[in-house]
Design a protein around this motif. Sequence first.
Motif, PDB file in Angstrom:
ATOM      1  N   LEU A  93      49.824   6.245  -0.358  1.00 32.17           N
ATOM      2  CA  LEU A  93      50.694   7.180  -1.074  1.00 32.17           C
ATOM      3  C   LEU A  93      50.985   8.409  -0.218  1.00 32.17           C
ATOM      4  N   PHE A  94      49.948   8.925   0.432  1.00 30.50           N
ATOM      5  CA  PHE A  94      50.132  10.107   1.285  1.00 30.50           C
ATOM      6  C   PHE A  94      51.105   9.787   2.412  1.00 30.50           C
ATOM      7  N   ALA A  95      50.925   8.645   3.066  1.00 33.96           N
ATOM      8  CA  ALA A  95      51.796   8.270   4.188  1.00 33.96           C
ATOM      9  C   ALA A  95      53.239   8.121   3.733  1.00 33.96           C
TER      10      ALA A  95
ATOM     11  N   GLY B   3      54.623  10.054   1.525  1.00 34.23           N
ATOM     12  CA  GLY B   3      55.175  11.350   1.138  1.00 34.23           C
ATOM     13  C   GLY B   3      54.688  11.923  -0.175  1.00 34.23           C
ATOM     14  N   ASP B   4      53.683  11.312  -0.794  1.00 34.68           N
ATOM     15  CA  ASP B   4      53.174  11.814  -2.079  1.00 34.68           C
ATOM     16  C   ASP B   4      52.227  12.993  -1.825  1.00 34.68           C
ATOM     17  N   SER B   5      52.661  14.194  -2.193  1.00 33.37           N
ATOM     18  CA  SER B   5      51.854  15.387  -1.920  1.00 33.37           C
ATOM     19  C   SER B   5      50.638  15.470  -2.834  1.00 33.37           C
TER      20      SER B   5
ATOM     21  N   ALA C 172      47.673  13.927  -1.333  1.00 32.62           N
ATOM     22  CA  ALA C 172      47.003  14.812  -0.379  1.00 32.62           C
ATOM     23  C   ALA C 172      45.996  15.708  -1.100  1.00 32.62           C
ATOM     24  N   SER C 173      46.396  16.244  -2.240  1.00 31.24           N
ATOM     25  CA  SER C 173      45.491  17.127  -2.993  1.00 31.24           C
ATOM     26  C   SER C 173      44.238  16.387  -3.429  1.00 31.24           C
TER      27      SER C 173
ATOM     28  N   ALA D 294      42.066  15.744  -0.443  1.00 34.97           N
ATOM     29  CA  ALA D 294      41.492  17.000   0.064  1.00 34.97           C
ATOM     30  C   ALA D 294      40.329  17.455  -0.803  1.00 34.97           C
TER      31      ALA D 294
ATOM     32  N   TRP E  66      44.825  13.123   7.936  1.00 35.84           N
ATOM     33  CA  TRP E  66      46.262  13.150   7.604  1.00 35.84           C
ATOM     34  C   TRP E  66      47.066  12.388   8.663  1.00 35.84           C
TER      35      TRP E  66
ATOM     36  N   MET F   8      40.454  25.354   1.708  1.00 35.43           N
ATOM     37  CA  MET F   8      41.271  24.367   1.006  1.00 35.43           C
ATOM     38  C   MET F   8      42.757  24.613   1.265  1.00 35.43           C
TER      39      MET F   8
ATOM     40  N   VAL G 274      43.541  23.256   4.700  1.00 32.84           N
ATOM     41  CA  VAL G 274      43.548  21.779   4.701  1.00 32.84           C
ATOM     42  C   VAL G 274      44.845  21.263   4.069  1.00 32.84           C
ATOM     43  N   LEU G 275      45.242  21.862   2.947  1.00 37.06           N
ATOM     44  CA  LEU G 275      46.454  21.402   2.264  1.00 37.06           C
ATOM     45  C   LEU G 275      47.712  21.759   3.060  1.00 37.06           C
TER      46      LEU G 275
ATOM     47  N   ASP H 244      47.887  21.857   6.271  1.00 43.08           N
ATOM     48  CA  ASP H 244      47.934  20.840   7.326  1.00 43.08           C
ATOM     49  C   ASP H 244      48.545  19.543   6.781  1.00 43.08           C
ATOM     50  N   SER H 245      48.182  19.163   5.571  1.00 46.41           N
ATOM     51  CA  SER H 245      48.691  17.906   4.999  1.00 46.41           C
ATOM     52  C   SER H 245      50.208  17.985   4.812  1.00 46.41           C
ATOM     53  N   VAL H 246      50.694  19.148   4.397  1.00 44.88           N
ATOM     54  CA  VAL H 246      52.141  19.333   4.200  1.00 44.88           C
ATOM     55  C   VAL H 246      52.864  19.212   5.544  1.00 44.88           C
TER      56      VAL H 246
ATOM     57  N   VAL I  20      51.887  17.667   8.289  1.00 42.62           N
ATOM     58  CA  VAL I  20      51.831  16.299   8.814  1.00 42.62           C
ATOM     59  C   VAL I  20      52.794  15.401   8.036  1.00 42.62           C
ATOM     60  N   GLN I  21      52.855  15.574   6.742  1.00 39.57           N
ATOM     61  CA  GLN I  21      53.769  14.760   5.922  1.00 39.57           C
ATOM     62  C   GLN I  21      55.222  15.033   6.287  1.00 39.57           C
TER      63      GLN I  21
ATOM     64  N   PHE J 278      56.131  12.879   9.092  1.00 40.49           N
ATOM     65  CA  PHE J 278      56.409  11.492   8.707  1.00 40.49           C
ATOM     66  C   PHE J 278      57.850  11.380   8.227  1.00 40.49           C
TER      67      PHE J 278
END
Lengths: 196, 127
Positions: A18-20, A22-24, A27-28, A31, A64, B32, B35-36, B38-40, B42-43, B46
């Motif tokens: 899901l993360f790959a 684009g589901d944010s 990620a939460s 995390a 990530w 946190m 970390v979040l 960073d996830s944004v 990286v996404q 993609f």
Amino acid sequence: MMPLDAQSEISDDALMVLFANGDSQAASVLAFRHTPRVLALALRMLGDRAEADDVAQDAMLRLWKVAPDWRQGEAKVSTWLYRVAANLCTDRLRRYSGKRRNDGLDGIPEPADETPSAETVLIQQDRADALQDALMTLPERQRLAVSLRFLKEMPNAEVAEVMDVTVEAVESLLSRGKRALAQALATRRAELGLES
Amino acid sequence: MEKRKEMADEVDLDALFKAAQDADPVPSADLMARVLADSVAVQAGFAAQAVPVRTTRGWLAQAKEMVGGWAGASALTAVMCMGLIFGFSAPETVMNFMPGAETAISDAGMEFLDLFEDENLEVGSVS
């Protein structure tokens, strides 16, 4: 978007997909599920909160980045993360060998008044701090094995996978590690309320 | 005596391990957030790799691009014309266009060309 009550039921593998894609929210969930685990391991290994925070962030960043290539059904996300965090800790320990700080564990807040429950909390905090002090006297590999087995409650086979060694090697590290801890704590038993 | 000491040590360590588990650190809000964030980031990377570039050009421009521009379209047109000519021409005419071709064309090819002999079609000129 995932409903909140469904989040806890979704596997790490599914969340990675899901993360790959684009589901944010994925990620939460990842995390909040895994950052505390890698942070705890990093703090056991490094004894420094700021360094442990950096390792935890770095480990999650690598998670990530690997998401599009994550192969479901192979390694567990938690095992993979522990291995990454352990390697990051090893790099830092070798880079900063000789400099060893121990900030202790600050997970339990100081109580405001003197009540029996407050005393119990203080004793628990002292014991946790004493264990961390003793852990920092162990060789790195013993410290990692003990932290994973007894603090993260991982089975020996999973510890072996994280450390990329045999189960027999893990058992040997644990045996030596526990002996060394007992020796390091021998003079503090009364202070920690451990003598019967 | 040694065994009793080992067991006592085991109990002590279990108590300490339990205390340490209860005192696992809680990630700070700052950690946190990092970390979040960073996830944004990286996404977003993609998404940038996956989305194809949308074009607002017309169908003619897109068709032109498919055949490799005007040069490609001209070459394609010429080939198509040649193919039509060969298809409707008598074998002798084909040989006029392709010196040496008679030795190159297989028996199967000759039989195929023979099929058109009865059609008695006019030969078109090559432009």
